[in-house]
Design a protein around this motif. Structure first.
Motif, short mmCIF file in Angstrom:
data_model
loop_
_atom_site.label_atom_id
_atom_site.label_comp_id
_atom_site.label_asym_id
_atom_site.label_seq_id
_atom_site.Cartn_x
_atom_site.Cartn_y
_atom_site.Cartn_z
N GLN A 1 0.86 -1.19 0.00
CA GLN A 1 0.00 0.00 0.00
C GLN A 1 0.89 1.23 0.00
O GLN A 1 1.89 1.28 0.72
CB GLN A 1 -0.90 0.02 1.24
N LEU A 2 0.52 2.20 -0.81
CA LEU A 2 1.28 3.44 -0.92
C LEU A 2 0.38 4.61 -0.56
O LEU A 2 -0.74 4.72 -1.06
CB LEU A 2 1.81 3.63 -2.35
N GLN A 3 0.87 5.46 0.32
CA GLN A 3 0.11 6.62 0.77
C GLN A 3 0.92 7.87 0.48
O GLN A 3 1.94 8.10 1.11
CB GLN A 3 -0.18 6.52 2.27
N ALA A 4 0.43 8.65 -0.48
CA ALA A 4 1.11 9.89 -0.86
C ALA A 4 0.53 11.07 -0.09
O ALA A 4 -0.67 11.10 0.19
CB ALA A 4 0.98 10.12 -2.36
N SER A 5 1.39 12.03 0.20
CA SER A 5 0.94 13.22 0.91
C SER A 5 1.86 14.38 0.60
O SER A 5 2.94 14.19 0.02
CB SER A 5 0.91 12.96 2.42
N GLY A 6 1.45 15.58 1.01
CA GLY A 6 2.32 16.73 0.89
C GLY A 6 1.95 17.73 -0.18
O GLY A 6 2.58 18.78 -0.29
N GLY A 7 0.97 17.43 -0.99
CA GLY A 7 0.57 18.36 -2.03
C GLY A 7 -0.06 19.61 -1.44
O GLY A 7 -0.37 19.68 -0.25
N GLY A 8 -0.26 20.60 -2.29
CA GLY A 8 -0.89 21.83 -1.84
C GLY A 8 -0.77 22.91 -2.87
O GLY A 8 -0.38 22.67 -4.02
N LEU A 9 -1.11 24.13 -2.45
CA LEU A 9 -1.05 25.30 -3.32
C LEU A 9 0.18 26.13 -2.94
O LEU A 9 0.39 26.42 -1.75
CB LEU A 9 -2.32 26.14 -3.14
N VAL A 10 0.96 26.48 -3.94
CA VAL A 10 2.17 27.25 -3.68
C VAL A 10 2.36 28.23 -4.82
O VAL A 10 1.93 27.98 -5.96
CB VAL A 10 3.39 26.30 -3.54
N GLN A 11 3.00 29.34 -4.53
CA GLN A 11 3.29 30.31 -5.57
C GLN A 11 4.51 29.87 -6.38
O GLN A 11 5.37 29.12 -5.88
CB GLN A 11 3.55 31.67 -4.96
N ALA A 12 4.58 30.34 -7.59
CA ALA A 12 5.74 30.06 -8.43
C ALA A 12 7.02 30.47 -7.71
O ALA A 12 7.07 31.54 -7.08
CB ALA A 12 5.62 30.78 -9.76
N GLY A 13 8.01 29.61 -7.79
CA GLY A 13 9.27 29.84 -7.10
C GLY A 13 9.33 29.21 -5.72
O GLY A 13 10.39 29.16 -5.11
N GLY A 14 8.19 28.76 -5.23
CA GLY A 14 8.13 28.15 -3.92
C GLY A 14 8.54 26.69 -3.92
O GLY A 14 8.97 26.14 -4.94
N SER A 15 8.37 26.06 -2.76
CA SER A 15 8.79 24.67 -2.58
C SER A 15 7.70 23.85 -1.90
O SER A 15 6.89 24.38 -1.14
CB SER A 15 10.06 24.61 -1.70
N LEU A 16 7.72 22.58 -2.18
CA LEU A 16 6.88 21.59 -1.49
C LEU A 16 7.67 20.32 -1.37
O LEU A 16 8.56 20.04 -2.18
CB LEU A 16 5.60 21.30 -2.28
N ARG A 17 7.33 19.52 -0.36
CA ARG A 17 7.93 18.19 -0.24
C ARG A 17 6.81 17.17 -0.18
O ARG A 17 5.97 17.22 0.72
CB ARG A 17 8.81 18.07 1.00
N LEU A 18 6.85 16.28 -1.13
CA LEU A 18 5.89 15.18 -1.15
C LEU A 18 6.50 13.97 -0.44
O LEU A 18 7.71 13.78 -0.44
CB LEU A 18 5.55 14.78 -2.59
N ALA A 19 5.64 13.17 0.15
CA ALA A 19 6.07 11.94 0.79
C ALA A 19 5.20 10.78 0.30
O ALA A 19 4.02 10.97 -0.02
CB ALA A 19 5.96 12.06 2.31
N CYS A 20 5.79 9.61 0.23
CA CYS A 20 5.06 8.40 -0.14
C CYS A 20 5.48 7.29 0.81
O CYS A 20 6.63 6.84 0.76
CB CYS A 20 5.34 8.01 -1.57
N ALA A 21 4.57 6.90 1.68
CA ALA A 21 4.84 5.86 2.66
C ALA A 21 4.35 4.52 2.13
O ALA A 21 3.20 4.40 1.70
CB ALA A 21 4.16 6.20 3.97
N ALA A 22 5.24 3.53 2.17
CA ALA A 22 4.90 2.19 1.69
C ALA A 22 4.74 1.25 2.87
O ALA A 22 5.44 1.35 3.87
CB ALA A 22 6.00 1.68 0.77
N ASN B 1 10.27 3.35 5.42
CA ASN B 1 9.67 2.88 4.17
C ASN B 1 8.99 4.02 3.42
O ASN B 1 7.87 3.89 2.93
CB ASN B 1 8.66 1.76 4.44
N THR B 2 9.69 5.13 3.37
CA THR B 2 9.12 6.34 2.79
C THR B 2 10.08 6.97 1.79
O THR B 2 11.29 7.00 2.05
CB THR B 2 8.77 7.35 3.89
N VAL B 3 9.55 7.42 0.68
CA VAL B 3 10.34 8.20 -0.26
C VAL B 3 9.77 9.61 -0.30
O VAL B 3 8.58 9.82 -0.03
CB VAL B 3 10.35 7.58 -1.68
N ALA C 1 5.38 1.87 -7.04
CA ALA C 1 6.41 0.92 -6.62
C ALA C 1 6.58 -0.14 -7.70
O ALA C 1 5.59 -0.71 -8.18
CB ALA C 1 6.02 0.26 -5.30
N GLY C 2 7.85 -0.39 -8.04
CA GLY C 2 8.15 -1.40 -9.03
C GLY C 2 8.94 -2.53 -8.43
O GLY C 2 9.88 -2.29 -7.67
#
Length: 125
Positions: A2-23, A76-78, A97-98
């Motif tokens: 099972q894979l659970q992705a998180s971390g998305g959102g709204l950001v202005q151009a030039g900004g940063s986000l970090r996504l996570a995927c827990a397996a 177990n997270t990328v 996941a492959g």
């Protein structure tokens, strides 16, 4: 797996986000974890891959130098650190996941065994 992705959102151009995927479940069979994205009206495209045991990473040209894929095997997270975001990065981001992945097929969605549910990234101009 099972894979659970998180971390998305709204950001202005030039900004940063970090996504996570827990397996979870059967993670010992994972060979690589990959991020894809799909913008409205477009096909799903490869973004970045990280090999589960070696830390080797691969990126699509449009994100090189801006995105970084990392892993934490203990959790177990990328992660996908996304810097200098652009409006064209707006998409739903999926982790996958492959199990028997080879380098020549890393960009092909059909090469992956399991997918997360996706997390929306919106970059405003």
């Amino acid at each position: 797996v099972q894979l659970q992705a998180s971390g998305g959102g709204l950001v202005q151009a030039g900004g940063s986000l970090r996504l996570a995927c827990a397996a979870s479940g059967g993670t010992s069979n994972i060979r690589a974890m990959t991020w894809f994205r799909q913008a409205p009206g477009k096909e799903r495209e490869f973004v970045a891959a990280i090999w589960w045991r070696t830390d080797n990473t691969y990126y699509t040209d449009s994100v090189k130098g801006r995105f970084t894929a990392t892993r934490d095997n203990a959790k177990n997270t990328v992660y996908l650190q996304m810097n200098s975001l652009k409006p064209e990065d707006t998409a739903v981001y999926y982790c996958a996941a492959g199990f028997s992945l080879i380098l020549s097929s890393v960009r092909e969605p059909t090469s992956y065994n399991y997918w997360g549910q996706g997390t929306l990234v919106t970059v405003s101009s």
